[in-house]
Design a protein around this motif. Structure first.
Motif, PDB file in Angstrom:
ATOM      1  N   LYS A 137      12.631  37.532  52.075  1.00 56.03           N
ATOM      2  CA  LYS A 137      12.973  36.919  50.682  1.00 56.03           C
ATOM      3  C   LYS A 137      13.756  38.101  49.681  1.00 56.03           C
ATOM      4  CE  LYS A 137      12.344  33.248  47.599  1.00 56.03           C
ATOM      5  NZ  LYS A 137      13.204  33.951  46.423  1.00 56.03           N
ATOM      6  N   ASP A 138      12.995  39.042  49.541  1.00 57.70           N
ATOM      7  CA  ASP A 138      13.313  40.096  48.589  1.00 57.70           C
ATOM      8  C   ASP A 138      14.697  40.425  49.069  1.00 57.70           C
ATOM      9  OD1 ASP A 138      13.029  41.915  46.425  1.00 57.70           O
ATOM     10  OD2 ASP A 138      12.524  43.522  47.821  1.00 57.70           O
ATOM     11  N   LEU A 139      14.962  40.842  50.293  1.00 56.69           N
ATOM     12  CA  LEU A 139      16.275  41.434  50.765  1.00 56.69           C
ATOM     13  C   LEU A 139      17.219  40.403  50.665  1.00 56.69           C
ATOM     14  CD1 LEU A 139      17.659  43.718  52.052  1.00 56.69           C
ATOM     15  CD2 LEU A 139      17.057  42.780  54.464  1.00 56.69           C
ATOM     16  N   ILE A 140      16.946  39.167  50.712  1.00 51.76           N
ATOM     17  CA  ILE A 140      17.972  38.200  50.718  1.00 51.76           C
ATOM     18  C   ILE A 140      18.547  38.168  49.255  1.00 51.76           C
ATOM     19  CG2 ILE A 140      18.406  35.859  50.810  1.00 51.76           C
ATOM     20  CD1 ILE A 140      16.671  35.525  53.201  1.00 51.76           C
ATOM     21  N   ASP A 141      17.761  38.137  48.414  1.00 52.26           N
ATOM     22  CA  ASP A 141      17.764  37.923  47.269  1.00 52.26           C
ATOM     23  C   ASP A 141      18.502  39.280  46.591  1.00 52.26           C
ATOM     24  OD1 ASP A 141      16.620  35.343  46.753  1.00 52.26           O
ATOM     25  OD2 ASP A 141      14.769  36.225  46.020  1.00 52.26           O
ATOM     26  N   GLN A 142      18.269  40.379  46.882  1.00 54.21           N
ATOM     27  CA  GLN A 142      18.991  41.723  46.615  1.00 54.21           C
ATOM     28  C   GLN A 142      20.283  41.458  46.978  1.00 54.21           C
ATOM     29  OE1 GLN A 142      16.744  45.433  46.986  1.00 54.21           O
ATOM     30  NE2 GLN A 142      14.955  44.533  47.340  1.00 54.21           N
ATOM     31  N   ASN A 143      20.742  41.187  48.239  1.00 54.01           N
ATOM     32  CA  ASN A 143      21.963  40.883  48.858  1.00 54.01           C
ATOM     33  C   ASN A 143      22.852  40.068  48.135  1.00 54.01           C
ATOM     34  OD1 ASN A 143      21.505  42.809  50.865  1.00 54.01           O
ATOM     35  ND2 ASN A 143      20.993  41.184  52.286  1.00 54.01           N
ATOM     36  N   GLU A 144      22.142  38.966  47.693  1.00 55.22           N
ATOM     37  CA  GLU A 144      22.693  37.982  46.805  1.00 55.22           C
ATOM     38  C   GLU A 144      23.170  38.546  45.619  1.00 55.22           C
ATOM     39  OE1 GLU A 144      24.165  34.818  46.879  1.00 55.22           O
ATOM     40  OE2 GLU A 144      23.600  34.314  48.886  1.00 55.22           O
ATOM     41  N   GLU A 145      22.105  39.402  44.842  1.00 51.87           N
ATOM     42  CA  GLU A 145      22.733  39.872  43.592  1.00 51.87           C
ATOM     43  C   GLU A 145      23.623  40.920  43.681  1.00 51.87           C
ATOM     44  OE1 GLU A 145      20.067  42.380  40.109  1.00 51.87           O
ATOM     45  OE2 GLU A 145      19.119  41.329  41.832  1.00 51.87           O
ATOM     46  N   LYS A 146      23.484  41.638  44.611  1.00 48.14           N
ATOM     47  CA  LYS A 146      24.535  42.743  44.807  1.00 48.14           C
ATOM     48  C   LYS A 146      25.965  42.400  45.416  1.00 48.14           C
ATOM     49  CE  LYS A 146      21.380  46.522  45.268  1.00 48.14           C
ATOM     50  NZ  LYS A 146      20.959  47.687  46.357  1.00 48.14           N
ATOM     51  N   TYR A 147      25.916  41.450  46.303  1.00 54.14           N
ATOM     52  CA  TYR A 147      27.197  41.303  47.049  1.00 54.14           C
ATOM     53  C   TYR A 147      27.487  39.700  47.343  1.00 54.14           C
ATOM     54  CZ  TYR A 147      25.428  45.690  48.579  1.00 54.14           C
ATOM     55  OH  TYR A 147      24.928  47.172  48.805  1.00 54.14           O
ATOM     56  N   GLY A 148      26.653  38.846  46.687  1.00 53.63           N
ATOM     57  CA  GLY A 148      26.773  37.457  46.868  1.00 53.63           C
ATOM     58  C   GLY A 148      28.111  36.961  46.453  1.00 53.63           C
ATOM     59  N   GLU A 149      28.687  37.248  45.381  1.00 55.83           N
ATOM     60  CA  GLU A 149      29.794  36.823  45.045  1.00 55.83           C
ATOM     61  C   GLU A 149      30.977  37.027  45.989  1.00 55.83           C
ATOM     62  OE1 GLU A 149      32.933  37.160  41.019  1.00 55.83           O
ATOM     63  OE2 GLU A 149      30.629  37.792  40.914  1.00 55.83           O
ATOM     64  N   GLU A 150      31.340  38.286  46.146  1.00 56.54           N
ATOM     65  CA  GLU A 150      32.255  38.927  47.067  1.00 56.54           C
ATOM     66  C   GLU A 150      32.130  38.210  48.616  1.00 56.54           C
ATOM     67  OE1 GLU A 150      31.367  42.165  44.402  1.00 56.54           O
ATOM     68  OE2 GLU A 150      30.076  40.856  45.500  1.00 56.54           O
ATOM     69  N   VAL A 151      30.973  38.125  49.303  1.00 53.00           N
ATOM     70  CA  VAL A 151      30.705  37.595  50.248  1.00 53.00           C
ATOM     71  C   VAL A 151      31.206  36.168  50.470  1.00 53.00           C
ATOM     72  CG1 VAL A 151      29.073  36.735  52.095  1.00 53.00           C
ATOM     73  CG2 VAL A 151      29.102  38.998  51.198  1.00 53.00           C
ATOM     74  N   ARG A 152      30.868  35.292  49.105  1.00 50.48           N
ATOM     75  CA  ARG A 152      31.366  33.547  49.063  1.00 50.48           C
ATOM     76  C   ARG A 152      32.581  33.647  48.985  1.00 50.48           C
ATOM     77  NH1 ARG A 152      26.586  30.764  48.917  1.00 50.48           N
ATOM     78  NH2 ARG A 152      24.533  31.901  48.949  1.00 50.48           N
ATOM     79  N   GLU A 153      33.403  34.539  48.116  1.00 48.59           N
ATOM     80  CA  GLU A 153      34.811  34.503  47.960  1.00 48.59           C
ATOM     81  C   GLU A 153      35.440  34.722  49.355  1.00 48.59           C
ATOM     82  OE1 GLU A 153      36.533  36.805  45.000  1.00 48.59           O
ATOM     83  OE2 GLU A 153      35.225  35.749  43.601  1.00 48.59           O
ATOM     84  N   ARG A 154      35.011  35.773  50.098  1.00 49.44           N
ATOM     85  CA  ARG A 154      35.717  36.177  51.297  1.00 49.44           C
ATOM     86  C   ARG A 154      35.379  35.110  52.342  1.00 49.44           C
ATOM     87  NH1 ARG A 154      37.741  41.125  53.465  1.00 49.44           N
ATOM     88  NH2 ARG A 154      37.873  41.862  51.251  1.00 49.44           N
ATOM     89  N   TRP A 155      34.280  34.858  52.610  1.00 49.54           N
ATOM     90  CA  TRP A 155      33.807  33.965  53.869  1.00 49.54           C
ATOM     91  C   TRP A 155      33.288  32.485  53.508  1.00 49.54           C
ATOM     92  CZ3 TRP A 155      32.490  39.456  53.803  1.00 49.54           C
ATOM     93  CH2 TRP A 155      33.412  40.060  55.056  1.00 49.54           C
ATOM     94  N   GLY A 156      33.178  32.119  52.193  1.00 48.67           N
ATOM     95  CA  GLY A 156      32.582  30.831  51.994  1.00 48.67           C
ATOM     96  C   GLY A 156      31.268  30.578  51.699  1.00 48.67           C
ATOM     97  N   GLU A 157      30.804  29.640  50.988  1.00 46.92           N
ATOM     98  CA  GLU A 157      29.710  29.203  50.934  1.00 46.92           C
ATOM     99  C   GLU A 157      28.753  28.983  52.186  1.00 46.92           C
ATOM    100  OE1 GLU A 157      28.111  29.027  47.839  1.00 46.92           O
ATOM    101  OE2 GLU A 157      29.871  29.493  46.586  1.00 46.92           O
ATOM    102  N   ASP A 158      29.372  28.092  52.995  1.00 54.52           N
ATOM    103  CA  ASP A 158      28.775  27.607  54.199  1.00 54.52           C
ATOM    104  C   ASP A 158      28.138  28.825  55.004  1.00 54.52           C
ATOM    105  OD1 ASP A 158      27.577  25.906  56.056  1.00 54.52           O
ATOM    106  OD2 ASP A 158      29.395  26.662  57.492  1.00 54.52           O
ATOM    107  N   ALA A 159      29.056  29.961  55.268  1.00 52.90           N
ATOM    108  CA  ALA A 159      28.942  31.175  55.911  1.00 52.90           C
ATOM    109  C   ALA A 159      27.719  32.018  55.331  1.00 52.90           C
ATOM    110  CB  ALA A 159      30.119  31.931  56.129  1.00 52.90           C
ATOM    111  N   ALA A 160      27.816  32.113  53.925  1.00 51.74           N
ATOM    112  CA  ALA A 160      26.901  32.839  53.215  1.00 51.74           C
ATOM    113  C   ALA A 160      25.438  32.156  53.250  1.00 51.74           C
ATOM    114  CB  ALA A 160      27.010  33.177  51.650  1.00 51.74           C
ATOM    115  N   ASP A 161      25.209  30.877  52.947  1.00 48.18           N
ATOM    116  CA  ASP A 161      24.263  30.198  53.228  1.00 48.18           C
ATOM    117  C   ASP A 161      23.272  30.403  54.505  1.00 48.18           C
ATOM    118  OD1 ASP A 161      24.216  29.701  50.485  1.00 48.18           O
ATOM    119  OD2 ASP A 161      25.001  27.540  50.859  1.00 48.18           O
TER     120      ASP A 161
END
Length: 265
Positions: A137-161
């Motif tokens: 969970k800690d790693l997931i939260d860190q990734n969301e904080e650092k890269y979440g916005e870019e990932v969701r913009e590029r690949w979409g909410e469904d892919a990120a979730d």
């Protein structure tokens, strides 16, 4: 007018010396002088040339300290605050999200340590899944904080979730496999760089191992060579991604990109 509102209006009208603002903010006077020299929080100058800090400087210092709390470099903070499009309300909302992420991560780790101690002291034993749940969970939260916005913009909410859910559901063996893949990628990447050929045997082995590592985290069925090649371009363009591979060896991010491009051609 209430006493509280009257006090607030009075504070908004007053100015502070460096020593007064240091005591108020928790900064040192030396730090305030440094921020002044950098143009980060410029003090006003009185007739006697003494530094004074008014409401605008107090507000700006608060923003600086909030950004420093989430480890944003001073040069980046200055660029953000000097941007005419800077929105203080939006920035504070972002700070709040970051702090909540941090609180959730810390709460999860505290719970994991408490459960481990309880087990050691004769309490109910923890399952293997429980032992690693907080770390995932800690790693997931860190990734969301650092890269979440870019990932969701590029690949979409469904892919990120879906990727987050896949990571959260990994068994200890599956998680161990991803760590082993990372070790092998580094090993083959270094061998490929020594050989100097992105299309060579070691480089192509590194690219295939990287594909396997991605498939461990990406939603099933979403891997494609086009997506793979696009991701490694991001490794080179984005300093945060690049730093991970540059820690293996200088130029490793570019070499992996070239190896993957050859692999996906």
């Amino acid at each position: 007018m209430s006493d509280k509102r009257s006090k607030t209006l009075h504070e908004r009208a007053r100015t502070y010396t460096p020593h007064e603002l240091a005591a108020l903010s928790g900064c040192t006077v030396r730090t305030l002088h440094h921020y002044d020299e950098l143009g980060l929080v410029r003090a006003e100058r009185g007739d006697n040339n003494y530094r004074r800090y008014g409401p605008a400087q107090v507000d700006r210092l608060q923003q600086v300290l909030l950004y420093r709390e989430v480890e944003v470099p001073l040069a980046d903070i200055k660029r953000l605050l000097d941007d005419p499009a800077f929105d203080a309300r939006e920035a504070l909302a972002g700070h709040l999200r970051d702090l909540r992420f941090r609180r959730e991560r810390i709460d999860g780790l505290i719970a994991s340590v408490e459960n481990t101690l309880a087990t050691m002291e004769g309490g109910a034993p923890m399952s293997d899944a429980q032992k690693f749940e907080a770390f995932k969970k800690d790693l997931i939260d860190q990734n969301e904080e650092k890269y979440g916005e870019e990932v969701r913009e590029r690949w979409g909410e469904d892919a990120a979730d879906a990727s987050n859910a896949k990571m959260a559901g990994m068994t200890e063996d599956q998680w161990g496999r991803t760590q082993e893949l990372q070790r092998q990628i580094s090993e083959e990447l270094l061998a490929g760089m020594e050989a100097g050929d992105p299309a060579g045997e070691h480089a192509q082995r590194a690219a295939d191992l990287h594909r396997q590592w991605l498939c461990a985290f990406w939603k099933d069925g979403t891997y494609s060579k086009q997506a793979h090649a696009g991701l490694v371009e991001m490794y080179v363009a984005d300093e945060r991604f690049k730093a991970h591979y540059e820690a293996i060896a200088p130029g490793a991010a570019e070499f992996l990109r070239d190896a993957v491009k050859a692999y996906c051609a």
